[in-house]
Design an enzyme around this catalytic site. Structure first.
Site, PDB file in Angstrom:
ATOM      1  N   ASN A   1     -14.174  53.593 -23.365  1.00 11.45           N
ATOM      2  CA  ASN A   1     -14.068  52.512 -24.355  1.00 11.45           C
ATOM      3  C   ASN A   1     -15.356  51.694 -24.444  1.00 11.45           C
ATOM      4  OD1 ASN A   1     -14.036  50.816 -22.126  1.00 11.45           O
ATOM      5  ND2 ASN A   1     -11.976  50.022 -22.488  1.00 11.45           N
ATOM      6  N   LEU A   2     -16.350  52.085 -23.673  1.00 11.85           N
ATOM      7  CA  LEU A   2     -17.676  51.448 -23.673  1.00 11.85           C
ATOM      8  C   LEU A   2     -17.638  49.965 -23.332  1.00 11.85           C
ATOM      9  CD1 LEU A   2     -19.168  53.255 -26.810  1.00 11.85           C
ATOM     10  CD2 LEU A   2     -19.434  53.876 -24.387  1.00 11.85           C
ATOM     11  N   SER A   3     -16.609  49.534 -22.590  1.00 11.22           N
ATOM     12  CA  SER A   3     -16.546  48.129 -22.177  1.00 11.22           C
ATOM     13  C   SER A   3     -17.601  47.827 -21.121  1.00 11.22           C
ATOM     14  CB  SER A   3     -15.148  47.766 -21.671  1.00 11.22           C
ATOM     15  OG  SER A   3     -14.837  48.487 -20.491  1.00 11.22           O
TER      16      SER A   3
ATOM     17  N   GLY B   1     -19.478  50.956 -19.890  1.00  8.99           N
ATOM     18  CA  GLY B   1     -20.325  52.130 -20.064  1.00  8.99           C
ATOM     19  C   GLY B   1     -21.234  51.947 -21.272  1.00  8.99           C
TER      20      GLY B   1
ATOM     21  N   ILE C   1      -7.812  53.504 -21.840  1.00  8.20           N
ATOM     22  CA  ILE C   1      -6.771  54.002 -20.934  1.00  8.20           C
ATOM     23  C   ILE C   1      -5.491  53.179 -20.986  1.00  8.20           C
ATOM     24  CG2 ILE C   1      -8.429  55.101 -19.394  1.00  8.20           C
ATOM     25  CD1 ILE C   1      -7.972  52.789 -17.389  1.00  8.20           C
TER      26      ILE C   1
ATOM     27  N   ALA D   1     -12.635  55.446 -14.634  1.00  9.38           N
ATOM     28  CA  ALA D   1     -12.489  54.253 -15.466  1.00  9.38           C
ATOM     29  C   ALA D   1     -11.750  53.169 -14.689  1.00  9.38           C
ATOM     30  CB  ALA D   1     -11.729  54.596 -16.746  1.00  9.38           C
ATOM     31  N   ALA D   2     -12.484  52.181 -14.227  1.00  9.08           N
ATOM     32  CA  ALA D   2     -11.857  51.078 -13.501  1.00  9.08           C
ATOM     33  C   ALA D   2     -12.729  49.838 -13.619  1.00  9.08           C
ATOM     34  CB  ALA D   2     -11.679  51.432 -12.026  1.00  9.08           C
TER      35      ALA D   2
ATOM     36  N   TYR E   1      -9.725  44.395  -6.031  1.00  8.61           N
ATOM     37  CA  TYR E   1     -10.255  45.659  -6.537  1.00  8.61           C
ATOM     38  C   TYR E   1      -9.931  46.782  -5.554  1.00  8.61           C
ATOM     39  CZ  TYR E   1     -13.647  49.398  -7.032  1.00  8.61           C
ATOM     40  OH  TYR E   1     -14.240  50.622  -7.105  1.00  8.61           O
TER      41      TYR E   1
ATOM     42  N   LYS F   1      -7.467  50.273  -5.972  1.00 10.35           N
ATOM     43  CA  LYS F   1      -7.896  51.648  -5.719  1.00 10.35           C
ATOM     44  C   LYS F   1      -7.003  52.313  -4.667  1.00 10.35           C
ATOM     45  CE  LYS F   1     -11.401  52.991  -7.666  1.00 10.35           C
ATOM     46  NZ  LYS F   1     -11.496  53.696  -8.946  1.00 10.35           N
TER      47      LYS F   1
END
Length: 148
Positions: free
Chosen positions: A32-34, A36, A52, A73-74, A140, A144
């Protein structure tokens, strides 16, 4: 193999894509290039702009028929995760469950999951290995570990 790399426009994701390409795999990036960047994408690969948290985005991607997928993606900012744990729960946990639901629905049963040393917390011994006690010290790391 035909591989979907979710989060493939990020720093680590783009390196995973590069290695998969070098090994001769056909790679498509879903991002979603948030966090990236388009600059991290390779012209040789397919690209799917998607989120996602949107099941229909994932279904449309997995419907293209992949042999495997990599999940990178996280949200990953440890400090922010302590301030906004709900943001991390929704993206990192719910988003991963969405990914897995679509993958199973479309028969893509090979998964590479990018975990984090944050699942271990402070080292009890060095070097740390897979048998090290898991005791995340931030939210975080908790998200995971929950997915693992």
């Amino acid at each position: 193999m035909k591989i979907l790399v979710i989060g493939g426009a990020g720093y680590i994701g783009s390196h995973v894509v590069k290695e998969l390409m070098a090994a001769g795999h056909k790679v498509t990036v879903f991002d979603n290039l948030s966090s990236g960047l388009r600059q991290n994408l390779f012209a040789e690969n397919g690209f799917i702009y998607g989120n996602i948290l949107i099941q229909s985005d994932l279904d449309a991607a997995f419907a293209q028929g992949f042999d495997a997928f990599a999940h990178l993606a996280a949200f990953k900012a440890a400090g922010e995760s302590m301030i906004l744990p709900e943001k991390y729960s929704v993206n990192n946990i719910t988003g991963t469950l969405n990914i897995m639901n679509s993958a199973v629905k479309y028969g893509c049963l090979r998964m590479l999951f990018s975990s984090s040393a944050a699942i271990f917390g402070s080292p009890q011994y060095l070097p740390m290995d897979e048998n090290h006690p898991k005791n995340p010290e931030n939210y975080y790391g908790f998200t995971k570990l929950e997915i693992e």
